[in-house]
Design an enzyme around this catalytic site. Structure first.
Site, PDB file in Angstrom:
ATOM      1  N   GLU A 104       8.748  -2.735  -5.957  1.00  0.00           N
ATOM      2  CA  GLU A 104       7.707  -2.609  -4.938  1.00  0.00           C
ATOM      3  C   GLU A 104       8.212  -2.872  -3.525  1.00  0.00           C
ATOM      4  O   GLU A 104       8.192  -4.009  -3.047  1.00  0.00           O
ATOM      5  CB  GLU A 104       6.537  -3.574  -5.244  1.00  0.00           C
ATOM      6  N   LYS A 108       6.088   0.700  -7.652  1.00  0.00           N
ATOM      7  CA  LYS A 108       4.809   0.378  -7.013  1.00  0.00           C
ATOM      8  C   LYS A 108       4.931   0.725  -5.541  1.00  0.00           C
ATOM      9  O   LYS A 108       5.231  -0.144  -4.713  1.00  0.00           O
ATOM     10  CB  LYS A 108       4.482  -1.103  -7.236  1.00  0.00           C
TER      11      LYS A 108
HETATM   12  P1  13P Z   1      -3.301  -4.606  -3.235  1.00  0.00           P
HETATM   13  O1  13P Z   1      -3.728  -3.532  -4.201  1.00  0.00           O
HETATM   14  O2  13P Z   1      -4.411  -5.530  -2.815  1.00  0.00           O
HETATM   15  O3  13P Z   1      -2.481  -4.076  -2.102  1.00  0.00           O
HETATM   16  O4  13P Z   1      -2.321  -5.577  -4.034  1.00  0.00           O
HETATM   17  C1  13P Z   1      -1.442  -5.019  -4.919  1.00  0.00           C
HETATM   18  C2  13P Z   1      -0.302  -5.924  -5.072  1.00  0.00           C
HETATM   19  O5  13P Z   1      -0.097  -6.516  -6.101  1.00  0.00           O
HETATM   20  C3  13P Z   1       0.603  -6.069  -3.913  1.00  0.00           C
HETATM   21  O6  13P Z   1       1.783  -6.631  -4.337  1.00  0.00           O
END
Ligand code: 13P
Length: 337
Positions: free
Chosen positions: A182, A224
């Site tokens: 991510e 992600k």
């Molecule tokens: P959001 O969907 O609120 O952006 O959070 C997702 C998440 O786990 C960010 O690391």
């Protein structure tokens, strides 16, 4: 599947495929104690372990949640915690056919030598921590680092983010956890969608370059990403069709089809916006499972409905189920509003 990941190779592929199964996505409920405190404060609750336990119990016990949610990301406290009825949270998830996951990064700190940017800590001791989390029932991991467009991003910040993600991914795979990769490209800024696209191309190129260099097995990871949108303060807004067009173009250029699943973050989008954008991306046949890993876009109404009151638990659970079902339909490209 001969590329590293040792004895866990087959299990990693299986775990990733289970999470990336049709009509399902991830519930991100891994808010750190500090972030969870902010959420609880918004409904007038104190940030105590008991309140965090009550809220997370509500989330994991939503009836038939597993029809729409394939994985749940937990904060370390929750991985070792029981529900208010004394059952292990992890066991409740497994009974729901939801794979338990764990946030393993240690958060963001200033990146010395950069343009006021940050880097993500957590590599020290990560091998032993991931091994312990596997023993505790976790089967996937998350490491969130961020890239800021208004602050650059500098070449240094992008390289550091990509290298950290690649080391984390290799270590997680060595210990049986599917790494969710991510690099969040923050929404903040006045820039237009083309600038976001340009930065995202650069970031994903480096992330995959270093993952290959670190012998990460692409069949056993999940991504992600942020969706490609204009900056939050940009006057030109984008339709779900435009977001889908830009985001899919980015993914096609940068993400090998060996990667089983793309699980988007919601990053401050409204609940409905996040669902509409996901639905638009699933109007075409994609080489990867394109789904959600939302925190706020799944939880906002649920949290507000609960308000910390036991008599509201059922209504709050129903609110979460409504968002989960909507996003499940969006994963299938069948959401009609
Ligand atoms: P959001 O969907 O609120 O952006 O959070 C997702 C998440 O786990 C960010 O690391």
């Amino acid at each position: 599947l001969t590329v590293r990941a040792g004895s866990y190779a087959e299990e990693l592929v299986k775990t990733a495929k289970t999470i990336a199964s049709p009509g399902r996505g991830i519930l991100a409920m891994d808010e750190s104690n500090a972030t969870c405190g902010k959420r609880l404060a918004s409904i007038g609750l104190e940030n105590t372990e008991a309140n965090r336990q009550a809220y997370r119990t509500l989330l994991v016990t939503v009836p038939s949640l597993g029809d729409y949610v394939s994985g749940a990301i937990l904060f370390e406290e929750t991985l070792y915690q029981s529900t208010t009825d004394g059952k292990k949270m992890v066991d409740v998830l497994v009974e729901q056919k939801i794979v338990p996951g764990i946030k393993v990064d240690k958060g963001l700190v200033p990146l010395a030598g950069s343009n006021d940017e940050s880097w993500c800590q957590g590599l020290d001791g990560l091998a032993s921590r991931t091994a312990a989390y596997y023993q505790q029932g976790a089967r996937f991991a998350k490491w969130r680092t961020v890239v800021s467009i208004p602050n650059g991003p500098s070449a240094l910040a992008v390289k550091e983010a990509a290298w950290g993600l690649a080391r984390y991914a290799a270590i997680s795979q060595d210990n049986g956890l599917v790494p969710i990769v991510e690099p969040e490209i923050l929404l903040d800024g006045e820039h237009g969608i083309d600038r976001t696209f340009e930065v995202a191309q650069k970031v994903w190129a480096e992330v995959f370059f270093y993952m290959a260099e670190n012998n990460v097995m692409f069949e056993g990871i999940l991504l992600k990403p942020s969706m490609v949108t204009p900056g939050a303060e940009c006057k030109d807004r984008a339709t779900p069709e435009q977001v889908a067009e830009y985001t899919l173009k980015l993914l096609h250029r940068r993400i090998p089809p060996a990667v089983p699943g793309i699980m988007f973050l919601s990053g401050g989008q409204s609940e409905v916006e996040a669902t509409l954008n996901l639905n638009a991306m699933n109007q075409s046949a994609n080489p990867w499972h394109v789904s959600f890993s939302y925190a706020r876009a799944l939880q906002n109404t649920c949290l507000k409905t609960w308000g910390g009151r036991p008599e509201n638990v059922n209504a709050a659970q129903e609110a979460l189920l409504i968002r989960a079902k909507a996003n499940s339909l969006a994963q299938l490209g069948k959401y009609t509003g």
